[in-house]
Design a protein around this motif. Sequence first.
Motif, PDB file in Angstrom:
ATOM      1  N   PHE A 246      -5.199  -0.674  14.020  1.00  0.00           N
ATOM      2  CA  PHE A 246      -4.877  -1.281  12.743  1.00  0.00           C
ATOM      3  C   PHE A 246      -3.421  -1.041  12.436  1.00  0.00           C
ATOM      4  O   PHE A 246      -2.901   0.062  12.599  1.00  0.00           O
ATOM      5  CB  PHE A 246      -5.744  -0.714  11.620  1.00  0.00           C
TER       6      PHE A 246
ATOM      7  N   THR B 288      -9.109   1.849  16.561  1.00  0.00           N
ATOM      8  CA  THR B 288      -8.462   0.564  16.793  1.00  0.00           C
ATOM      9  C   THR B 288      -7.021   0.644  16.358  1.00  0.00           C
ATOM     10  O   THR B 288      -6.593   1.594  15.711  1.00  0.00           O
ATOM     11  CB  THR B 288      -9.150  -0.550  15.994  1.00  0.00           C
TER      12      THR B 288
ATOM     13  N   ASP C 246      -0.147  -6.468  11.227  1.00  0.00           N
ATOM     14  CA  ASP C 246      -1.196  -7.488  11.288  1.00  0.00           C
ATOM     15  C   ASP C 246      -1.460  -8.099   9.917  1.00  0.00           C
ATOM     16  O   ASP C 246      -2.563  -8.035   9.368  1.00  0.00           O
ATOM     17  CB  ASP C 246      -2.486  -6.894  11.863  1.00  0.00           C
TER      18      ASP C 246
ATOM     19  N   ARG D 290     -20.226   8.706  12.662  1.00  0.00           N
ATOM     20  CA  ARG D 290     -20.530   7.642  13.623  1.00  0.00           C
ATOM     21  C   ARG D 290     -19.411   7.621  14.654  1.00  0.00           C
ATOM     22  O   ARG D 290     -18.248   7.647  14.313  1.00  0.00           O
ATOM     23  CB  ARG D 290     -20.615   6.279  12.952  1.00  0.00           C
ATOM     24  N   GLU D 291     -19.814   7.498  15.868  1.00  0.00           N
ATOM     25  CA  GLU D 291     -18.841   7.404  16.954  1.00  0.00           C
ATOM     26  C   GLU D 291     -18.303   5.985  16.999  1.00  0.00           C
ATOM     27  O   GLU D 291     -19.045   5.022  16.907  1.00  0.00           O
ATOM     28  CB  GLU D 291     -19.567   7.716  18.279  1.00  0.00           C
ATOM     29  N   ARG D 292     -17.053   5.830  17.134  1.00  0.00           N
ATOM     30  CA  ARG D 292     -16.564   4.459  17.313  1.00  0.00           C
ATOM     31  C   ARG D 292     -15.181   4.481  17.955  1.00  0.00           C
ATOM     32  O   ARG D 292     -14.467   5.477  17.893  1.00  0.00           O
ATOM     33  CB  ARG D 292     -16.500   3.731  15.997  1.00  0.00           C
TER      34      ARG D 292
ATOM     35  N   TYR E  39      -0.058  -2.552   9.726  1.00  0.00           N
ATOM     36  CA  TYR E  39       0.427  -3.473   8.704  1.00  0.00           C
ATOM     37  C   TYR E  39       1.321  -4.556   9.296  1.00  0.00           C
ATOM     38  O   TYR E  39       1.757  -5.447   8.583  1.00  0.00           O
ATOM     39  CB  TYR E  39       1.092  -2.716   7.550  1.00  0.00           C
TER      40      TYR E  39
ATOM     41  N   PRO F 170      -7.580   2.065   8.498  1.00  0.00           N
ATOM     42  CA  PRO F 170      -8.687   1.895   7.579  1.00  0.00           C
ATOM     43  C   PRO F 170      -9.689   3.029   7.787  1.00  0.00           C
ATOM     44  O   PRO F 170      -9.826   3.580   8.887  1.00  0.00           O
ATOM     45  CB  PRO F 170      -9.303   0.563   7.972  1.00  0.00           C
ATOM     46  N   ALA F 171     -10.392   3.343   6.737  1.00  0.00           N
ATOM     47  CA  ALA F 171     -11.359   4.431   6.796  1.00  0.00           C
ATOM     48  C   ALA F 171     -12.438   4.141   7.822  1.00  0.00           C
ATOM     49  O   ALA F 171     -12.838   2.999   8.026  1.00  0.00           O
ATOM     50  CB  ALA F 171     -12.001   4.599   5.426  1.00  0.00           C
ATOM     51  N   ALA F 172     -12.894   5.158   8.473  1.00  0.00           N
ATOM     52  CA  ALA F 172     -14.022   5.039   9.387  1.00  0.00           C
ATOM     53  C   ALA F 172     -15.180   5.816   8.785  1.00  0.00           C
ATOM     54  O   ALA F 172     -14.981   6.806   8.099  1.00  0.00           O
ATOM     55  CB  ALA F 172     -13.665   5.619  10.746  1.00  0.00           C
ATOM     56  N   SER F 173     -16.373   5.315   8.998  1.00  0.00           N
ATOM     57  CA  SER F 173     -17.527   6.024   8.446  1.00  0.00           C
ATOM     58  C   SER F 173     -17.678   7.345   9.165  1.00  0.00           C
ATOM     59  O   SER F 173     -17.725   7.370  10.392  1.00  0.00           O
ATOM     60  CB  SER F 173     -18.787   5.201   8.647  1.00  0.00           C
ATOM     61  N   PRO F 174     -17.816   8.420   8.434  1.00  0.00           N
ATOM     62  CA  PRO F 174     -18.008   9.706   9.090  1.00  0.00           C
ATOM     63  C   PRO F 174     -19.382   9.728   9.785  1.00  0.00           C
ATOM     64  O   PRO F 174     -20.303   9.028   9.397  1.00  0.00           O
ATOM     65  CB  PRO F 174     -17.968  10.697   7.935  1.00  0.00           C
TER      66      PRO F 174
ATOM     67  N   GLN G 240      -1.975   3.520   6.721  1.00  0.00           N
ATOM     68  CA  GLN G 240      -2.873   4.416   7.430  1.00  0.00           C
ATOM     69  C   GLN G 240      -3.983   3.581   8.025  1.00  0.00           C
ATOM     70  O   GLN G 240      -4.185   2.431   7.652  1.00  0.00           O
ATOM     71  CB  GLN G 240      -3.458   5.453   6.484  1.00  0.00           C
TER      72      GLN G 240
ATOM     73  N   ALA H 216       0.857  -1.188   0.000  1.00  0.00           N
ATOM     74  CA  ALA H 216       0.000   0.000   0.000  1.00  0.00           C
ATOM     75  C   ALA H 216       0.893   1.237   0.000  1.00  0.00           C
ATOM     76  O   ALA H 216       2.015   1.215   0.506  1.00  0.00           O
ATOM     77  CB  ALA H 216      -0.914   0.011   1.210  1.00  0.00           C
TER      78      ALA H 216
END
Lengths: 395, 395, 395
Positions: free
Chosen positions: A68, A66, A72, A61-63, A70, A55-59, A53, A49
Amino acid sequence: MAALPEPEAAGPGTATVFPRFPPLLDQHCHGVLRTGPDRATFEGWLTEAHIPQRPAASPGRERATTSFSYFDTQLGFAVRRWCAPVLGLEPHCAPHTYLERRAALGTAEVTGRLLRAAGISTYLVDTGVPGPLLTPGELAETAGAEAHEIVRLERLAERAADAARDASSFLAEVSDAVGESARTARGFKSVAAYRCGLDFDPVPPGAAEIHAAADRWLETRAPGGRLTDPVLVRHLLWSAVRTGLPLQLHTGFGDPDLRLDRCDPLLLTEFIRAVSPYGTPLVLLHCYPYHRGAGYLAAVFPHVYADFGLTLGHTGARARAVLAELLELTPFGKLLFSTDAYGIPELYLVGAQLFRQAMTELTGAWVERGEWSHKDARRVTGLVAGGTARRLYGL
Amino acid sequence: MAALPEPEAAGPGTATVFPRFPPLLDQHCHGVLRTGPDRATFEGWLTEAHIPQRPAASPGRERATTSFSYFDTQLGFAVRRWCAPVLGLEPHCAPHTYLERRAALGTAEVTGRLLRAAGISTYLVDTGVPGPLLTPGELAETAGAEAHEIVRLERLAERAADAARDASSFLAEVSDAVGESARTARGFKSVAAYRCGLDFDPVPPGAAEIHAAADRWLETRAPGGRLTDPVLVRHLLWSAVRTGLPLQLHTGFGDPDLRLDRCDPLLLTEFIRAVSPYGTPLVLLHCYPYHRGAGYLAAVFPHVYADFGLTLGHTGARARAVLAELLELTPFGKLLFSTDAYGIPELYLVGAQLFRQAMTELTGAWVERGEWSHKDARRVTGLVAGGTARRLYGL
Amino acid sequence: MAALPEPEAAGPGTATVFPRFPPLLDQHCHGVLRTGPDRATFEGWLTEAHIPQRPAASPGRERATTSFSYFDTQLGFAVRRWCAPVLGLEPHCAPHTYLERRAALGTAEVTGRLLRAAGISTYLVDTGVPGPLLTPGELAETAGAEAHEIVRLERLAERAADAARDASSFLAEVSDAVGESARTARGFKSVAAYRCGLDFDPVPPGAAEIHAAADRWLETRAPGGRLTDPVLVRHLLWSAVRTGLPLQLHTGFGDPDLRLDRCDPLLLTEFIRAVSPYGTPLVLLHCYPYHRGAGYLAAVFPHVYADFGLTLGHTGARARAVLAELLELTPFGKLLFSTDAYGIPELYLVGAQLFRQAMTELTGAWVERGEWSHKDARRVTGLVAGGTARRLYGL
């Protein structure tokens, strides 16, 4: 399986794990960074890649964020499994522990340890990649090995373009540089897969067509601009073919600049046929996930060879399964070991260890089941490890 | 695993290795050479490459010549492993020992031993290939088996062209020959994959279009010339479809005349849909490396069947892994055994043994893990070995 | 491996087989039938073929009819292996025994037992499929779990078309419905693969183009007609992308309405690049047999995720092998569990059990060989089982 012993105690640790494995000839790799990488950028060398970076998070939404990483990946796990012991750590230590130890030892010490542990006796180095890298000579000295150069065609043309006054002087310089490389290097490499896809017109372009393409490119090229013109890429390929030196071709996966479905080596079929009368060896690099098709090409065209390059390192615990698929149709005298290592020395050690382990276990199982003989297993292992490459590159 | 016993002592040697395996119906094979091959040409029958030859060497570089050989393939190793004992040799004896013993025994004795050891009770023989070959009847007699004919459509058309005065008489003869074949043969076979690729127009060509294509072909055809016109190939396919007899289609790998990426059975999807109303069974041969796609087609189209043909022999020690992939989506009543053997009897024995071994081990492991029942394993094995083919071809 | 215990004795039977497995989040599934299916139609839910039927027989030939059945598939075997014990039967009992027991217990009891045994704690339900199905709420209540909705874009547009007066009102309704769904649902799903293939133009269509396409479609559409217009499909995709919610895309195999070779996820490469600046997560569903390519996309594009959907259930005893291939390039924080279950509750249990078994055995073997650590194996299992999905969908 026991972890690698401390390298202090046993020299290149690989010796005790695969005691009778022949020395490796890495037929396709790149240089190692002179300094660094630092902790923040190390992960970038573990992935194809562009920018590691999250992974994208949905705008909206609270979350929880993590961790993430490479690390892993199969490659990340393989680095911690095989390289940590060489740096005096437990296998599978935490990534931050690994990076701390790496920083404490310093680049020179880390590079020296990992390269020596890799057990590679000869490197063929594609020198056409950017970065403050060790030269082939420095790599060889650090590793206690020998190194030879493979010339990347597109880089050769870009260097010629940097200096050219016009199309004629550019083409003359390309011609001279190809001829000079044929005297000093062991082969050529092309990344046509990245630049125009492997479904290019298989026949040599005509002189007028080449000249017009050179004109066009030189006029529109920004300084340092990459060569993507398919006519000029084809001109380079055919210039290399005419030298008779082995020509390595990127096929299969790589970084996201390529379209993987346009890197299927089967798209080269007509080019392979057109090259056939010249007898020039064509070496298909990497190949995954189209490696079975590459095996077919190596089986039916005498001048075609297959390599697994970055595939084994990136598939880690699955390297054995992937190598087994390459050993379906590929004639055993047509398969070549390489690491495609670039930037960090970990990739040399991981590529070498995974190959040794996979080859040892696969052939061992076949011998145990009576499907192969011991003698054949040893002989084929020697061919893939380097025997065929030594013959192919005249070493 | 024990080697095959001497056939003299135990009849078809396979019995002791796979004691309860059902008799095989080889649903796609070719004849065996009447004489030879001699030592120099034997290797040519081990590969799909046109001419066995040493891999290319780079001109202008000194290097040791090596003993590249098509024996150095999974198929070559499988021949030495399974066939040598039937000729009274140790498994994995040297190729030259094998060839010497073969020459000493003579073609008739070798052919008889290997065919009887293969344990095939019924052959469906595609008779449309060149060479001084045993007829289906002779093959059957030699093997102590029965044989039936499969008619190759392109050869049928080439024979008609050899005798035709004009397009009308050619097309009438094709029509007669297809009708006659439907009475005497068990099915048809097409090598459209080789002649025009599987991405052909899926609908039946019109009468005027067919006539014009026939005119064109007959005018330009050299004596003995191959049929490659896609309109005429499609006309043959649809003529066969209308008879309702099973139609075998080459898909997947083969010799270098084909472009493997144009032999993906998924390219037949529209043709399969168009044939659906006729209910004519379509049998996808070989399929590798697109066998998972073939399994999908067999799963979702009731009239589609999948075969593995030359795949198991050519992948040797990996046959089990490839067969397992075919057993992912292919419904168990849609998968058919064949050897695609051609020229040398070794290919019958190797294809049969590798299938028996792979099927026994795969289903055995699944039963041991509780994933399949014993009863199902036996039943499915019987279907693939020949049960489904017997029903499909009306035997 | 021991069979599942009687569910009466041990609650959700899975607990004893995989005692420490984390709860599952099924990130892509459909509803379960309210009543039935009866014995005659049960098989239809075991296959992606349109109409379960006997394989075609050649006309004009006498032959024994055989008992071809879609139970004779890896999925059929897996249903008998894993579901029969939950209904109080022996694993691998005869299909008719299974169907009799199923009928005797009644739909409600069967559904309840199988769903509770599946061990799924959260369902994301694509509600855009036809049939008298349990709603997400009913599904959740029956299973003792929670459920959330995924909105299928093409169904949303078809509903809007059913009510629309003209193109303008249709497009306004689509816009409203997408906006409303973004507030109430957890993500979107598209079956563009079925409707126009994945090789669609990757860029957003312009307003005029969209309006013209809507006009055309509404004029020619039969009542209830499916949306297949590629401009409108692209408009839906881009409308969903702009919400930032995860967008699930069917890729790989499915029913015979699709052309599998046009469902290769690599055909989405340019669309993936175009979506990149938005950061919207794209989830590639199913993927087989192109799952290695899907793993590559997940590896090099930060916003791409891979799922295995119906693949594990349909490959049954081979689920472990297929999952292993997905675990080659896919970063471990990018792989998502789902069942794609639809119609019959068996598909939930089979999908869940096969995943738990495959993941446990694969990672167990890697740990035993020293290639992974225990800690990593547990952590990665938790990510794939649901950890990543919880973060991705904001649960």
